[in-house]
Design an enzyme around this catalytic site. Structure first.
Site, PDB file in Angstrom:
ATOM      1  N   LEU A 299      41.538   0.334  41.885  1.00  0.00           N
ATOM      2  CA  LEU A 299      42.143   0.687  40.608  1.00  0.00           C
ATOM      3  C   LEU A 299      43.106   1.845  40.773  1.00  0.00           C
ATOM      4  O   LEU A 299      42.852   2.746  41.561  1.00  0.00           O
ATOM      5  CB  LEU A 299      41.053   1.129  39.629  1.00  0.00           C
ATOM      6  CG  LEU A 299      40.081   0.068  39.192  1.00  0.00           C
ATOM      7  CD1 LEU A 299      39.277   0.567  38.012  1.00  0.00           C
ATOM      8  CD2 LEU A 299      40.819  -1.187  38.804  1.00  0.00           C
TER       9      LEU A 299
ATOM     10  N   GLY B 176      38.076  -1.185  43.901  1.00  0.00           N
ATOM     11  CA  GLY B 176      38.610  -2.339  43.168  1.00  0.00           C
ATOM     12  C   GLY B 176      39.224  -3.389  44.089  1.00  0.00           C
ATOM     13  O   GLY B 176      39.249  -4.576  43.759  1.00  0.00           O
TER      14      GLY B 176
ATOM     15  N   GLU C  61      32.786   3.847  45.110  1.00  0.00           N
ATOM     16  CA  GLU C  61      32.780   4.481  43.797  1.00  0.00           C
ATOM     17  C   GLU C  61      31.959   5.763  43.744  1.00  0.00           C
ATOM     18  O   GLU C  61      32.376   6.759  43.164  1.00  0.00           O
ATOM     19  CB  GLU C  61      32.254   3.514  42.726  1.00  0.00           C
ATOM     20  CG  GLU C  61      33.287   2.554  42.166  1.00  0.00           C
ATOM     21  CD  GLU C  61      33.622   1.423  43.119  1.00  0.00           C
ATOM     22  OE1 GLU C  61      33.089   1.388  44.242  1.00  0.00           O
ATOM     23  OE2 GLU C  61      34.442   0.570  42.737  1.00  0.00           O
TER      24      GLU C  61
HETATM   25  C1  LIG Z   1      35.683   1.135  34.074  1.00  0.00           C
HETATM   26  C2  LIG Z   1      35.042   0.429  35.161  1.00  0.00           C
HETATM   27  C3  LIG Z   1      34.579   1.331  36.189  1.00  0.00           C
HETATM   28  C4  LIG Z   1      34.329   0.941  37.441  1.00  0.00           C
HETATM   29  C5  LIG Z   1      34.456  -0.415  37.940  1.00  0.00           C
HETATM   30  C6  LIG Z   1      35.618  -0.611  38.843  1.00  0.00           C
HETATM   31  C7  LIG Z   1      35.366  -0.072  40.158  1.00  0.00           C
HETATM   32  C8  LIG Z   1      36.624   0.205  40.885  1.00  0.00           C
HETATM   33  C9  LIG Z   1      37.052   1.504  40.985  1.00  0.00           C
HETATM   34  C10 LIG Z   1      38.245   1.827  41.765  1.00  0.00           C
HETATM   35  O1  LIG Z   1      38.903   0.987  42.366  1.00  0.00           O
HETATM   36  S1  LIG Z   1      38.681   3.490  41.806  1.00  0.00           S
HETATM   37  C11 LIG Z   1      39.910   3.615  43.055  1.00  0.00           C
HETATM   38  C12 LIG Z   1      39.244   3.711  44.359  1.00  0.00           C
HETATM   39  N1  LIG Z   1      40.219   3.760  45.436  1.00  0.00           N
HETATM   40  C13 LIG Z   1      40.136   4.637  46.405  1.00  0.00           C
HETATM   41  O2  LIG Z   1      39.259   5.458  46.510  1.00  0.00           O
HETATM   42  C14 LIG Z   1      41.264   4.542  47.389  1.00  0.00           C
HETATM   43  C15 LIG Z   1      41.575   5.876  47.907  1.00  0.00           C
HETATM   44  N2  LIG Z   1      42.694   5.752  48.827  1.00  0.00           N
HETATM   45  C16 LIG Z   1      42.528   5.540  50.134  1.00  0.00           C
HETATM   46  O3  LIG Z   1      41.458   5.403  50.694  1.00  0.00           O
HETATM   47  C17 LIG Z   1      43.804   5.541  50.933  1.00  0.00           C
HETATM   48  O4  LIG Z   1      44.839   6.048  50.110  1.00  0.00           O
HETATM   49  C18 LIG Z   1      44.209   4.131  51.449  1.00  0.00           C
HETATM   50  C19 LIG Z   1      44.236   3.089  50.345  1.00  0.00           C
HETATM   51  C20 LIG Z   1      43.263   3.692  52.572  1.00  0.00           C
HETATM   52  C21 LIG Z   1      45.638   4.252  52.042  1.00  0.00           C
HETATM   53  O5  LIG Z   1      45.668   5.239  53.015  1.00  0.00           O
HETATM   54  P1  LIG Z   1      47.075   5.718  53.609  1.00  0.00           P
HETATM   55  O6  LIG Z   1      46.776   6.813  54.575  1.00  0.00           O
HETATM   56  O7  LIG Z   1      47.840   4.553  54.117  1.00  0.00           O
HETATM   57  O8  LIG Z   1      47.909   6.267  52.358  1.00  0.00           O
HETATM   58  P2  LIG Z   1      47.696   7.615  51.514  1.00  0.00           P
HETATM   59  O9  LIG Z   1      46.256   7.979  51.434  1.00  0.00           O
HETATM   60  O10 LIG Z   1      48.648   8.644  52.049  1.00  0.00           O
HETATM   61  O11 LIG Z   1      48.171   7.164  50.057  1.00  0.00           O
HETATM   62  C22 LIG Z   1      49.547   6.881  49.766  1.00  0.00           C
HETATM   63  C23 LIG Z   1      49.812   7.223  48.290  1.00  0.00           C
HETATM   64  O12 LIG Z   1      49.060   6.307  47.456  1.00  0.00           O
HETATM   65  C24 LIG Z   1      48.281   7.074  46.515  1.00  0.00           C
HETATM   66  N3  LIG Z   1      47.039   6.351  46.216  1.00  0.00           N
HETATM   67  C25 LIG Z   1      46.051   6.015  47.069  1.00  0.00           C
HETATM   68  N4  LIG Z   1      45.080   5.328  46.437  1.00  0.00           N
HETATM   69  C26 LIG Z   1      45.475   5.226  45.140  1.00  0.00           C
HETATM   70  C27 LIG Z   1      44.893   4.619  43.974  1.00  0.00           C
HETATM   71  N5  LIG Z   1      43.713   3.971  44.006  1.00  0.00           N
HETATM   72  N6  LIG Z   1      45.559   4.718  42.810  1.00  0.00           N
HETATM   73  C28 LIG Z   1      46.761   5.351  42.731  1.00  0.00           C
HETATM   74  N7  LIG Z   1      47.361   5.948  43.816  1.00  0.00           N
HETATM   75  C29 LIG Z   1      46.732   5.877  44.987  1.00  0.00           C
HETATM   76  C30 LIG Z   1      48.001   8.384  47.251  1.00  0.00           C
HETATM   77  O13 LIG Z   1      47.644   9.379  46.333  1.00  0.00           O
HETATM   78  C31 LIG Z   1      49.324   8.625  47.923  1.00  0.00           C
HETATM   79  O14 LIG Z   1      50.228   9.115  46.943  1.00  0.00           O
HETATM   80  P3  LIG Z   1      51.279  10.269  47.294  1.00  0.00           P
HETATM   81  O15 LIG Z   1      52.116   9.712  48.410  1.00  0.00           O
HETATM   82  O16 LIG Z   1      52.022  10.497  46.037  1.00  0.00           O
HETATM   83  O17 LIG Z   1      50.456  11.444  47.742  1.00  0.00           O
END
Ligand SMILES: CC/C=C\CCC/C=C/C(=O)SCCNC(=O)CCNC(=O)[C@H](O)C(C)(C)COP(=O)(O)OP(=O)(O)OC[C@H]1O[C@@H](n2cnc3c(N)ncnc32)[C@H](O)[C@@H]1OP(=O)(O)O
Length: 279
Positions: A100, A132, A157
């Protein structure tokens, strides 16, 4: 209000400007649809549609992407040349989906669409797939992942202070079983060995993820595996899943009251409430 907004987006995006279409004539007729965040390639000969997510830099599931996701699935559901088979993959290398968009949060509709779909769905996981991203893959009928130790998949999560809702917990329990689900959710575990625990069905070299997903849907593979076709077995699973109407009704309600960004305080309250209810 959120519901109204979604409806408006849906009608905007399905207007003639919202979706661009094209056709190329190779050995087979291939049709392409695209909108801002999703590319679709539909091979009319095999009936296989490839849905590629294109939301750089990390393919986060933003509201815009999720809205286009709904539109695309609905469009394929009614498309006669789509034999009922899609596979999901990422247009970018290395990240399948970061889950997400942490600034938005809304995913129930994607769960409903994939679980409720009559089409066979395959996740071609060509990169990391946390939270997600893992949920989206788990909602598919088969999961084929790139064999690269750098890529991890799982529900992290808990590490983010988000309590996995029961429908998400049930989804992973169906795949991993109770004990592993407990461990996985308590630790917010990301796996490099997802095949060993059954979270994915097949690991293949990175450049073979898509071709394996496509091959999986061919008749040879069906016959090689067993006498029952993969498609038939999948439709059976789908019929079983559709029986949980109560769950679907609950999720529809929840779609309209999605929590947005969780503050630290809310994360703690959320976790406390969860433990009080479930213990
Ligand atoms: C209401 C219902 C409740 C729950 C049910 C649903 C359950 C689901 C929940 C979710 O999905 S919450 C999101 C969880 N996601 C994460 O924890 C992902 C975290 N990110 C990572 O692990 C890493 O970023 C990566 C995806 C492995 C990529 O790594 P990489 O080294 O290639 O890139 P980097 O970390 O530098 O990120 C680039 C850039 O992207 C932004 N980013 C990363 N993840 C997200 C995200 N989920 N949403 C929005 N933006 C994201 C990160 O901040 C970087 O941005 P920047 O360049 O501006 O700093």
């Amino acid at each position: 209000e959120h519901h109204q907004w979604k409806k408006r987006r849906l009608s905007q995006a399905t207007s003639s400007q919202g979706i661009r279409e094209g056709a190329t004539q190779g050995c087979h007729l291939r049709r392409h649809f695209s909108n801002n965040k999703i590319l679709v390639e539909l091979d009319e000969a095999s009936g296989v549609a490839i849905m590629k997510l294109k939301n750089p830099p990390v393919n986060s599931l933003s509201l815009e992407l999720l809205t286009e996701f709904s539109i695309t699935i609905e469009k394929l559901e009614v498309d006669r040349s789509c034999r009922g088979v899609i596979f999901l993959t990422s247009a970018a290398p290395k990240i399948f989906s970061a889950g997400l968009d942490i600034t938005e949060m809304s995913v129930q509709e994607l769960w409903l669409l994939l679980n409720g779909s009559n089409m066979v769905t395959i996740a071609a996981i060509n990169g990391s797939s946390p939270a997600g991203g893992c949920l989206m893959a788990m909602c598919c009928d088969f999961r084929i992942m790139a064999d690269n130790p750098k890529y991890t998949i799982g529900l992290n999560e808990t590490q983010l202070g988000i309590v996995a809702p029961f429908w998400l917990k049930d989804t992973i329990t169906n795949i991993l079983g109770h004990r592993l689900t407990e461990q996985s959710l308590q630790l917010g575990q990301m796996y490099t060995s997802a095949l060993k625990i059954g979270l994915v069905d097949q690991l293949v070299p990175e450049d073979k993820v898509q071709s394996t997903a496509a091959y999986f849907l061919t008749d040879e593979k069906m016959h090689e595996d067993c006498n029952t076709s993969v498609v038939l077995r999948t439709l059976m699973f789908k019929a079983l899943r559709k029986n949980s109407r109560v769950l679907c009704a609950f999720l529809r309600e929840e779609c309209n009251s999605v929590p947005r960004i969780l503050s630290n305080l809310h994360k703690i309250i959320n976790i406390n409430i969860y433990y009080r209810i479930s213990l």
